[in-house]
Design a protein around this motif. Structure first.
Motif, PDB file in Angstrom:
ATOM      1  N   PRO A   5       0.806  -1.230   0.000  1.00 22.45           N
ATOM      2  CA  PRO A   5       0.000   0.000   0.000  1.00 22.45           C
ATOM      3  C   PRO A   5       0.838   1.278   0.000  1.00 22.45           C
ATOM      4  O   PRO A   5       0.456   2.269  -0.616  1.00 22.45           O
ATOM      5  CB  PRO A   5      -0.819  -0.122   1.296  1.00 22.45           C
ATOM      6  CG  PRO A   5      -0.912  -1.587   1.542  1.00 22.45           C
ATOM      7  CD  PRO A   5       0.381  -2.160   1.058  1.00 22.45           C
TER       8      PRO A   5
ATOM      9  N   VAL B 134       2.029   1.795  -3.551  1.00 22.58           N
ATOM     10  CA  VAL B 134       0.916   2.139  -4.446  1.00 22.58           C
ATOM     11  C   VAL B 134       0.492   3.590  -4.242  1.00 22.58           C
ATOM     12  O   VAL B 134       0.295   4.331  -5.206  1.00 22.58           O
ATOM     13  CB  VAL B 134      -0.272   1.181  -4.214  1.00 22.58           C
ATOM     14  CG1 VAL B 134      -1.521   1.706  -4.907  1.00 22.58           C
ATOM     15  CG2 VAL B 134       0.061  -0.203  -4.746  1.00 22.58           C
TER      16      VAL B 134
ATOM     17  N   LEU C 234       0.501   6.398  -7.093  1.00 20.02           N
ATOM     18  CA  LEU C 234      -0.747   7.034  -7.518  1.00 20.02           C
ATOM     19  C   LEU C 234      -0.801   8.502  -7.098  1.00 20.02           C
ATOM     20  O   LEU C 234      -1.309   9.346  -7.840  1.00 20.02           O
ATOM     21  CB  LEU C 234      -1.946   6.273  -6.933  1.00 20.02           C
ATOM     22  CG  LEU C 234      -2.137   4.842  -7.432  1.00 20.02           C
ATOM     23  CD1 LEU C 234      -3.381   4.224  -6.814  1.00 20.02           C
ATOM     24  CD2 LEU C 234      -2.224   4.807  -8.954  1.00 20.02           C
TER      25      LEU C 234
ATOM     26  N   ARG D   4       0.172  -7.762   0.156  1.00 18.66           N
ATOM     27  CA  ARG D   4      -0.920  -7.146  -0.574  1.00 18.66           C
ATOM     28  C   ARG D   4      -0.490  -5.797  -1.134  1.00 18.66           C
ATOM     29  O   ARG D   4       0.042  -4.952  -0.438  1.00 18.66           O
ATOM     30  CB  ARG D   4      -2.109  -6.960   0.384  1.00 18.66           C
ATOM     31  CG  ARG D   4      -3.296  -6.250  -0.228  1.00 18.66           C
ATOM     32  CD  ARG D   4      -4.445  -6.194   0.770  1.00 18.66           C
ATOM     33  NE  ARG D   4      -4.026  -5.555   1.999  1.00 18.66           N
ATOM     34  CZ  ARG D   4      -4.056  -4.236   2.201  1.00 18.66           C
ATOM     35  NH1 ARG D   4      -4.439  -3.443   1.224  1.00 18.66           N
ATOM     36  NH2 ARG D   4      -3.680  -3.721   3.351  1.00 18.66           N
ATOM     37  N   LEU D   5      -0.769  -5.594  -2.435  1.00 24.24           N
ATOM     38  CA  LEU D   5      -0.335  -4.359  -3.070  1.00 24.24           C
ATOM     39  C   LEU D   5      -1.395  -3.265  -3.020  1.00 24.24           C
ATOM     40  O   LEU D   5      -1.079  -2.106  -2.837  1.00 24.24           O
ATOM     41  CB  LEU D   5       0.049  -4.617  -4.530  1.00 24.24           C
ATOM     42  CG  LEU D   5       1.503  -4.944  -4.843  1.00 24.24           C
ATOM     43  CD1 LEU D   5       1.670  -5.172  -6.333  1.00 24.24           C
ATOM     44  CD2 LEU D   5       2.440  -3.851  -4.381  1.00 24.24           C
ATOM     45  N   TRP D   6      -2.676  -3.639  -3.185  1.00 26.60           N
ATOM     46  CA  TRP D   6      -3.675  -2.601  -3.371  1.00 26.60           C
ATOM     47  C   TRP D   6      -4.095  -1.982  -2.048  1.00 26.60           C
ATOM     48  O   TRP D   6      -3.766  -2.448  -0.969  1.00 26.60           O
ATOM     49  CB  TRP D   6      -4.876  -3.161  -4.123  1.00 26.60           C
ATOM     50  CG  TRP D   6      -5.622  -2.070  -4.827  1.00 26.60           C
ATOM     51  CD1 TRP D   6      -6.892  -1.679  -4.605  1.00 26.60           C
ATOM     52  CD2 TRP D   6      -5.121  -1.216  -5.847  1.00 26.60           C
ATOM     53  NE1 TRP D   6      -7.222  -0.622  -5.423  1.00 26.60           N
ATOM     54  CE2 TRP D   6      -6.161  -0.320  -6.203  1.00 26.60           C
ATOM     55  CE3 TRP D   6      -3.895  -1.103  -6.509  1.00 26.60           C
ATOM     56  CZ2 TRP D   6      -6.008   0.664  -7.176  1.00 26.60           C
ATOM     57  CZ3 TRP D   6      -3.744  -0.131  -7.466  1.00 26.60           C
ATOM     58  CH2 TRP D   6      -4.796   0.729  -7.797  1.00 26.60           C
ATOM     59  N   LEU D   7      -4.853  -0.871  -2.156  1.00 24.63           N
ATOM     60  CA  LEU D   7      -5.256  -0.103  -0.985  1.00 24.63           C
ATOM     61  C   LEU D   7      -6.620  -0.545  -0.479  1.00 24.63           C
ATOM     62  O   LEU D   7      -7.498  -0.918  -1.258  1.00 24.63           O
ATOM     63  CB  LEU D   7      -5.322   1.386  -1.343  1.00 24.63           C
ATOM     64  CG  LEU D   7      -4.053   2.021  -1.907  1.00 24.63           C
ATOM     65  CD1 LEU D   7      -4.371   3.411  -2.445  1.00 24.63           C
ATOM     66  CD2 LEU D   7      -2.991   2.117  -0.839  1.00 24.63           C
ATOM     67  N   SER D   8      -6.787  -0.476   0.838  1.00 22.11           N
ATOM     68  CA  SER D   8      -8.104  -0.730   1.427  1.00 22.11           C
ATOM     69  C   SER D   8      -8.938   0.543   1.374  1.00 22.11           C
ATOM     70  O   SER D   8      -8.434   1.632   1.081  1.00 22.11           O
ATOM     71  CB  SER D   8      -7.951  -1.191   2.879  1.00 22.11           C
ATOM     72  OG  SER D   8      -7.401  -0.145   3.670  1.00 22.11           O
TER      73      SER D   8
ATOM     74  N   LEU E 185       5.261   0.181 -10.420  1.00 19.60           N
ATOM     75  CA  LEU E 185       4.600  -0.891  -9.660  1.00 19.60           C
ATOM     76  C   LEU E 185       5.001  -2.296 -10.120  1.00 19.60           C
ATOM     77  O   LEU E 185       5.440  -3.108  -9.307  1.00 19.60           O
ATOM     78  CB  LEU E 185       3.089  -0.700  -9.709  1.00 19.60           C
ATOM     79  CG  LEU E 185       2.593   0.576  -9.001  1.00 19.60           C
ATOM     80  CD1 LEU E 185       1.078   0.683  -9.086  1.00 19.60           C
ATOM     81  CD2 LEU E 185       3.035   0.584  -7.548  1.00 19.60           C
TER      82      LEU E 185
END
Length: 500
Positions: free
Chosen positions: A108, A111, A115, A238-242, A374
């Motif tokens: 995160p 990422v 972004l 885990r790469l993506w954001l919550s 990424l």
């Protein structure tokens, strides 16, 4: 309507296969040097300057621009993963980014850094496109007094906001101004400070100066402090954001972008200052200030957005006024002059394809950087394992080839080595080379416009105070100098740059 047609023109030029390739190479190289601590965009651009002589003007500038803002992206990768900022502007990212990595949240953090930088770069590109036309129209009304006052303000601002002791920064500015006077006086035809070397009759060549003071000096400094310890990296999960990450990071990205867009116009330390200012702002307005320093995602989102916005906004004064706010942009400005293009308000009318093509390439470059950063994180981390004893001989070789290729003169190589040793002594004395380079670039322009203003007024300096714009610029310069007398400002200045 004119803005839309200009953007379409820029996209059409920037999206040719040749220019896309130059942009991709610049972004890739910029990310790589951002990852590798101790090289930096200034040294890399100085090494690649001779290459731009054989490239089309727009292609060369797109490549150099990609290196410049790509390094801001790459610096965050090692700051987060191994607590080692590849760029000075990534120092603040280490505080919470590395803590997130230690908690297993490196994905995160990377990422949001990518972004946030993409969003900030996109907004900054839009601001450049919107602000460029009116600012250039204003600049067209400038005469020699206004330009001389503006350049004087740029030099003062770079001294006031430079990293380190004020007197040392002031001394570096004067040294740059002095070296900028070497050569033949255009008015009298007399040789100045050439010491009998006919090679200096046309002035001190910029490429040996840049390669020596930045490239060779950087190598010597790295050889002194670099060690061969192994680099430990955090595993990426885990790469993506919550949703919670997005809720907390989105406002920080917006505020960081705004901060970088405002402070990026400041000559000298605007980019570094914006990262510290954005981090401080987030901590002050946060409902959980105790979380900062312990893995707060806002502590990554805000400074990363700020440094990318500031790095791209800094193109505005260079493209519209011909005033480079950073050393990297000073080199790009010199590359434009080599191709017969004088940065300033006339570029927009005389060479619209170059002007708008460069602006459009920034937006395309930001997309490339997200794609590069990424999926290729593993590659960037592996670069850290390359021993510096294998890197520096190759860098030195490219230094020599690049310097020699400009004039095919061995004198330039000797000059670069001499200036490299001189730059190393300055570095050891705690002097920043960036104000020196800005003084060298702006000095001849300041002298030219100052002389013209004096000819117009027949030697009466009151002309600078009778014209409203030049009078306002001189008053701002005086105010900046007065601020240095205030103890509170000096203390804040030292705190802001202590870690840099």
């Amino acid at each position: 309507m004119d803005l839309l047609s200009n953007i379409v023109l820029g996209l059409g030029v920037a999206m040719t296969p040749e220019n896309l390739l130059y942009g991709l190479f610049g972004c890739f190289l910029g990310t790589a040097i951002g990852v590798l601590p101790g090289i930096g965009p200034i040294a890399t651009i100085s090494l690649l300057l001779p290459l731009t002589f054989v490239l089309p003007p727009l292609g060369g500038l797109i490549m150099l621009a990609g290196i410049y803002y790509g390094s801001q992206y790459g610096g965050s990768t090692t700051a987060i993963l191994v607590n080692m900022p590849g760029e000075t502007s990534a120092v603040v990212t280490c505080i919470d980014g590395y803590e997130m990595a230690r908690q297993g949240r490196a994905g995160p953090a990377l990422v949001i850094a990518a972004l946030g930088s993409f969003f900030a770069g996109t907004v900054a590109t839009v601001i450049i496109a919107v602000a460029a036309v009116p600012l250039a129209d204003v600049a067209l009304e400038f005469g020699p007094p206004e330009y001389a006052a503006l350049m004087f303000l740029g030099l003062i601002a770079s001294v006031v906001l430079a990293n380190g002791v004020f007197l040392k920064a002031l001394g570096m500015i004067f040294l740059g101004l002095l070296l900028g006077t070497i050569g033949t006086d255009v008015n009298s035809g007399a040789a100045r400070y050439t010491f009998g070397f006919f090679e200096l009759s046309e002035g001190l060549n910029f490429v040996p100066l840049a390669v020596g003071v930045f490239g060779i000096t950087e190598i010597l400094s790295n050889l002194e402090r670099r060690h061969e310890d192994g680099v430990s990296t955090q595993k990426l999960s885990r790469l993506w954001l919550s949703r919670e990450d997005i809720r907390r990071a989105a406002p920080a990205v917006a505020r960081g972008t705004l901060m970088g867009s405002l402070l990026g116009l400041i000559p000298g330390g605007g980019i570094i200052l914006s990262t510290f200012a954005s981090y401080t702002l987030e901590k002050k307005i946060s409902k959980q200030p105790e979380s900062f320093g312990r893995g707060a995602i806002e502590g990554v989102a805000a400074p990363e957005s700020a440094n990318n916005a500031a790095s791209q906004i800094s193109f505005i004064p260079m493209l519209t006024l011909g005033i480079p706010p950073t050393a990297s942009l000073a080199m790009m400005m010199w590359a434009m002059t080599v191709h017969g293009i004088r940065p300033g308000p006339q570029v927009m009318n005389s060479n619209p394809e170059l002007f708008w093509g460069l602006i459009a390439s920034m937006w395309i470059g930001n997309i490339m950087l997200v794609i590069l950063n990424l999926p290729m994180i593993g590659l960037w981390v592996k670069l850290l394992h390359v021993p510096y004893r294998l890197l520096f001989p190759a860098i030195l070789l490219f230094c020599a080839i690049g310097v020699y290729s400009v004039n095919t003169a061995s004198f330039d190589i000797y000059l670069a080595v001499l200036l490299g040793l001189f730059g190393y002594m300055l570095r050891k004395s705690g002097c920043e080379p960036a104000p020196f380079l800005l003084g060298f670039i702006i000095g001849p322009l300041l002298e030219e416009n100052l002389r013209r203003a004096m000819l117009i007024s027949r030697g009466d300096p009151i002309i600078f105070m009778t014209r409203p714009v030049s009078a306002a610029l001189i008053c701002i310069s005086a105010a900046l100098l007065f601020m240095l007398v205030l103890p509170a400002f000096r203390r804040k200045r030292q705190e802001a740059f202590r870690e840099a």
